[in-house]
Write an enzyme that holds these catalytic residues in place. Sequence first.
Site, PDB file in Angstrom:
ATOM      1  N   SER A  10      -6.828   4.665   5.539  1.00 14.41           N
ATOM      2  CA  SER A  10      -6.776   3.439   5.058  1.00 14.41           C
ATOM      3  C   SER A  10      -8.358   2.798   4.707  1.00 14.41           C
ATOM      4  CB  SER A  10      -6.341   2.219   5.597  1.00 14.41           C
ATOM      5  OG  SER A  10      -6.386   1.047   4.945  1.00 14.41           O
ATOM      6  N   HIS A  35      -5.588   5.970   1.320  1.00 13.56           N
ATOM      7  CA  HIS A  35      -4.817   4.949   0.878  1.00 13.56           C
ATOM      8  C   HIS A  35      -5.538   3.688   0.930  1.00 13.56           C
ATOM      9  CE1 HIS A  35      -0.748   2.957   2.016  1.00 13.56           C
ATOM     10  NE2 HIS A  35      -1.549   1.863   2.548  1.00 13.56           N
ATOM     11  N   ASP A  37      -5.132  -0.326   0.284  1.00 16.07           N
ATOM     12  CA  ASP A  37      -4.598  -1.332   0.210  1.00 16.07           C
ATOM     13  C   ASP A  37      -4.737  -2.584  -0.701  1.00 16.07           C
ATOM     14  OD1 ASP A  37      -2.577  -0.904   2.546  1.00 16.07           O
ATOM     15  OD2 ASP A  37      -4.620  -0.739   3.548  1.00 16.07           O
ATOM     16  N   MET A  39      -4.231  -6.292  -1.917  1.00 18.34           N
ATOM     17  CA  MET A  39      -3.952  -7.655  -1.647  1.00 18.34           C
ATOM     18  C   MET A  39      -4.165  -8.467  -2.554  1.00 18.34           C
ATOM     19  SD  MET A  39      -4.285  -7.118   2.546  1.00 18.34           S
ATOM     20  CE  MET A  39      -4.186  -5.697   3.338  1.00 18.34           C
ATOM     21  N   HIS A  68      -1.325   1.086  -2.442  1.00 22.04           N
ATOM     22  CA  HIS A  68      -0.143   0.307  -1.834  1.00 22.04           C
ATOM     23  C   HIS A  68      -0.251  -1.225  -2.554  1.00 22.04           C
ATOM     24  CE1 HIS A  68       1.726  -1.513   2.024  1.00 22.04           C
ATOM     25  NE2 HIS A  68       2.316  -1.682   1.004  1.00 22.04           N
ATOM     26  N   MET A  70       0.264  -4.795  -2.573  1.00 15.92           N
ATOM     27  CA  MET A  70       0.742  -6.000  -1.840  1.00 15.92           C
ATOM     28  C   MET A  70       0.549  -7.133  -2.640  1.00 15.92           C
ATOM     29  SD  MET A  70      -0.328  -5.073   2.112  1.00 15.92           S
ATOM     30  CE  MET A  70      -1.492  -3.781   1.800  1.00 15.92           C
ATOM     31  N   MET A 139       6.484  -0.879   6.629  1.00 18.04           N
ATOM     32  CA  MET A 139       5.715  -1.624   7.278  1.00 18.04           C
ATOM     33  C   MET A 139       5.749  -1.962   8.894  1.00 18.04           C
ATOM     34  SD  MET A 139       3.545  -2.257   5.025  1.00 18.04           S
ATOM     35  CE  MET A 139       2.302  -3.073   5.816  1.00 18.04           C
ATOM     36  N   ASP A 175       2.882   2.337   8.013  1.00 17.92           N
ATOM     37  CA  ASP A 175       1.736   1.611   7.676  1.00 17.92           C
ATOM     38  C   ASP A 175       1.552   0.372   8.657  1.00 17.92           C
ATOM     39  OD1 ASP A 175      -0.535   0.174   6.680  1.00 17.92           O
ATOM     40  OD2 ASP A 175       0.237   0.077   4.511  1.00 17.92           O
TER      41      ASP A 175
END
Length: 224
Positions: A10, A35, A37, A39, A68, A70, A139, A175
């Site tokens: 990540s 990966h 993330d 957000m 990913h 979120m 998660m 994750d």
Amino acid sequence: MSHAVTICPSILAGDFAALGAECRALGEAGADWIHVDVMDGHFVPNITFGPQMCAALRPHVTGVMDVHLMIAPVDPYIDAFAKAGADVITAHLEAGPHVHRTLQAIRGAGCKAGLAINPGTGIEAVGHLLDDIDLLCVMTVNPGFGGQSLIPAMVEKVRALKALTAGRPIRIQVDGGVTLRTARSVAAAGADLLVAGSAVLQGGPAAYARNIAALRDAALGVLV
């Protein structure tokens, strides 16, 4: 355990001033997936990257770009992340009322479709979505921050989802809180994609290959 394990570093744990170089170094160190993330400060209590950052990183990622999301809502941003070069787009079951439509939109944009579920979410709804899922992301921490400890009860959730998806080409990703100490338990339960931040990126680029190999060995039960 017969299945292979893929380590997915990540970049949330990387040097934000040099993320392109980080992606190149991770690829050279043996990382097949990167990966990312994403957000939004709304669905989760943090703000990170957007489609423009993913597009900037794409030339530096030699393998799979695993995005990913979120964020909520998800659907208005799927095409932007697909055009930015995402190979896999994962959305949360909890992010909106029409997750089936979201999964269809991800595949329609030319990406593999991932579905993430938070620690407090049961797996009951997942069974009705299996035909539209390429990846299930469990998660193992509450989303929003790196560096958290894996929630032990999530290991059984991984095991239950592995049984639920038996016979289907669906990969199971975990994750959160993946370390040398926890990698074996989640891999033995059925996860074959392990997202790891500090466990891989600690020590800087010179340590990445060693960290990835050690984490993979730990997942496979090799003494490290």
